[in-house]
Scaffold this active site. Structure first.
Site, PDB file in Angstrom:
ATOM      1  N   TYR A  31      -5.653  10.057  41.318  1.00 32.17           N
ATOM      2  CA  TYR A  31      -6.978  10.643  41.056  1.00 32.17           C
ATOM      3  C   TYR A  31      -7.970  10.477  41.982  1.00 32.17           C
ATOM      4  O   TYR A  31      -8.722  11.215  42.337  1.00 32.17           O
ATOM      5  CB  TYR A  31      -7.135  10.117  39.690  1.00 32.17           C
ATOM      6  CG  TYR A  31      -8.384  10.664  38.838  1.00 32.17           C
ATOM      7  CD1 TYR A  31      -9.657  10.221  39.270  1.00 32.17           C
ATOM      8  CD2 TYR A  31      -8.304  11.539  37.916  1.00 32.17           C
ATOM      9  CE1 TYR A  31     -10.972  10.953  38.736  1.00 32.17           C
ATOM     10  CE2 TYR A  31      -9.367  12.052  37.201  1.00 32.17           C
ATOM     11  CZ  TYR A  31     -10.751  11.843  37.722  1.00 32.17           C
ATOM     12  OH  TYR A  31     -11.897  12.328  37.008  1.00 32.17           O
ATOM     13  N   CYS A  32      -8.264   9.020  42.384  1.00 37.21           N
ATOM     14  CA  CYS A  32      -9.205   8.750  43.265  1.00 37.21           C
ATOM     15  C   CYS A  32      -8.796   9.131  44.511  1.00 37.21           C
ATOM     16  O   CYS A  32      -9.962   9.415  45.383  1.00 37.21           O
ATOM     17  CB  CYS A  32      -9.265   7.095  43.243  1.00 37.21           C
ATOM     18  SG  CYS A  32      -9.905   6.202  41.639  1.00 37.21           S
ATOM     19  N   VAL A  33      -7.584   9.377  44.917  1.00 35.24           N
ATOM     20  CA  VAL A  33      -7.310   9.734  46.389  1.00 35.24           C
ATOM     21  C   VAL A  33      -8.044  11.353  46.307  1.00 35.24           C
ATOM     22  O   VAL A  33      -8.523  11.642  47.272  1.00 35.24           O
ATOM     23  CB  VAL A  33      -5.943   9.715  46.663  1.00 35.24           C
ATOM     24  CG1 VAL A  33      -5.451  10.678  47.935  1.00 35.24           C
ATOM     25  CG2 VAL A  33      -5.516   8.312  46.690  1.00 35.24           C
TER      26      VAL A  33
END
Length: 354
Positions: A97-99
């Site tokens: 998700y953060c990537v």
């Protein structure tokens, strides 16, 4: 622009969060409203990794202080290099998700490779393991390294919370695989204007009271907005953790984190079950959740959360328990970084903060 975009995307944003129900923007009051206003203004939209904390207002404010003052506030390091750290730490922590979010933002604001990008990326990938961190010198100058370490620690915290409360991507799960690249480029384009704007240091510090700097966060001294944010956030999260977790549970988690060097503790969850079994039965679900969040957040599933909530169904308790565990692990990562103090930046920061 931030408020308009948040209103347009609010239904989908709220729906991404699992295990708890975030406070809706129109219902936000007090501290939650204050954080939401700053997130809309400075991040460009109500980011799910922040609003998932909203059932616990002080903990959400702590999360925002860490994120804003490390990633968004203007300092000596470019936003491009900060996004490099956010992306690489998230990749090392297996937080897709953060990537997706930060790689899309990075590609939208960076037309070419900045000086120091490769070295910064290499350090960010290595910093989560004690063995590799000790072999990588901090990137750029020491004063710059403090800002980048603040981003790294923030994302070691956020990745754990996102793994527990969010899915694998900010994109809708029903989106065809072939359309993901286009959608992420569009997301980056939407984030570009906010990411390129300068943000004054220290604006979020008024959300939480001042607090002393703990010994393990002494590396923040000399960069005033980072020091203030991390001291305040740590105090808020520690207070919440002490309220939600019995001392034996906190001691157990702290002992395991103190000896942890960044490697996965095991393929399954038996290690957490065995550790929790040393406590009274009523304390074991909280210990298991906290241990997994700290050391293997990708292994927290609905069953682990349900077992915890059988003893305490309050959503605020769930957020505060996981936040305490996540920050405990993130602070441990900072402990093995070869960072020295830079006295030159102290006077500069004193002059530039309001």
């Amino acid at each position: 622009m931030g408020a308009l975009l948040s209103r347009m995307t609010a239904p989908g944003t709220l729906a991404q969060v699992r295990h708890v129900t975030p406070v809706r923007p129109g219902a936000a009051r007090g501290l939650v409203a204050g954080v939401y206003a700053q997130v809309e203004r400075d991040f460009g939209m109500l980011a799910p990794p922040v609003i998932l904390h909203s059932p616990a207002p002080e903990t959400m404010a702590a999360c925002w202080l860490l994120l804003r003052e490390s990633l968004l506030a203007s300092g000596t390091v470019s936003r491009v290099l900060k996004e490099v750290v956010a992306t690489e730490v998230s990749a090392a922590n297996t937080c897709p998700y953060c990537v997706d979010v930060h790689r899309a933002t990075l590609r939208a604001i960076s037309r070419h490779e900045d000086p120091g990008t490769r070295r910064t990326a290499s350090w960010a990938r290595a910093c989560g393991l004690k063995q590799t961190a000790e072999r990588h010198e901090p990137p750029l100058l020491v004063g710059h390294s403090r800002e980048l370490l603040a981003v790294a620690v923030t994302f070691h915290y956020l990745n754990r919370m996102v793994n527990v409360f969010l899915g694998d991507s900010p994109l809708p799960p029903e989106l065809p695989r072939g359309a993901r690249g286009t959608a992420l480029r569009l997301f980056g384009a939407v984030m570009r204007p906010a990411a390129r704007r300068s943000r004054r240091k220290g604006d979020s510090l008024t959300l939480l009271p001042a607090a002393p700097v703990p010994a393990d966060l002494a590396w923040t001294r000399g960069t005033r907005h980072i020091e203030g944010a991390f001291a305040r956030a740590a105090a808020a999260v520690e207070t919440a953790g002490a309220r939600r977790l019995p001392e034996p549970v906190r001691d157990l988690v702290t002992t395991h984190v103190t000896t942890w060097e960044g490697h996965p503790p095991g393929l399954g969850r038996s290690w957490a079950d065995e550790a929790a079994a040393t406590l009274p039965p009523a304390q074991r679900p909280a210990a298991r959740l906290a241990l997994l969040t700290a050391l293997a957040s990708y292994q927290v599933d609905a069953g682990v959360v349900a077992a915890y909530r059988a003893g305490d169904p309050d959503p605020q308790a769930l957020v505060e328990t996981t936040a305490w565990a996540a920050l405990t692990a993130a602070r441990r990562v900072a402990a093995w970084q070869p960072l020295q103090r830079d006295p030159i930046n102290t006077a500069t920061d004193e002059r530039t903060l309001p």
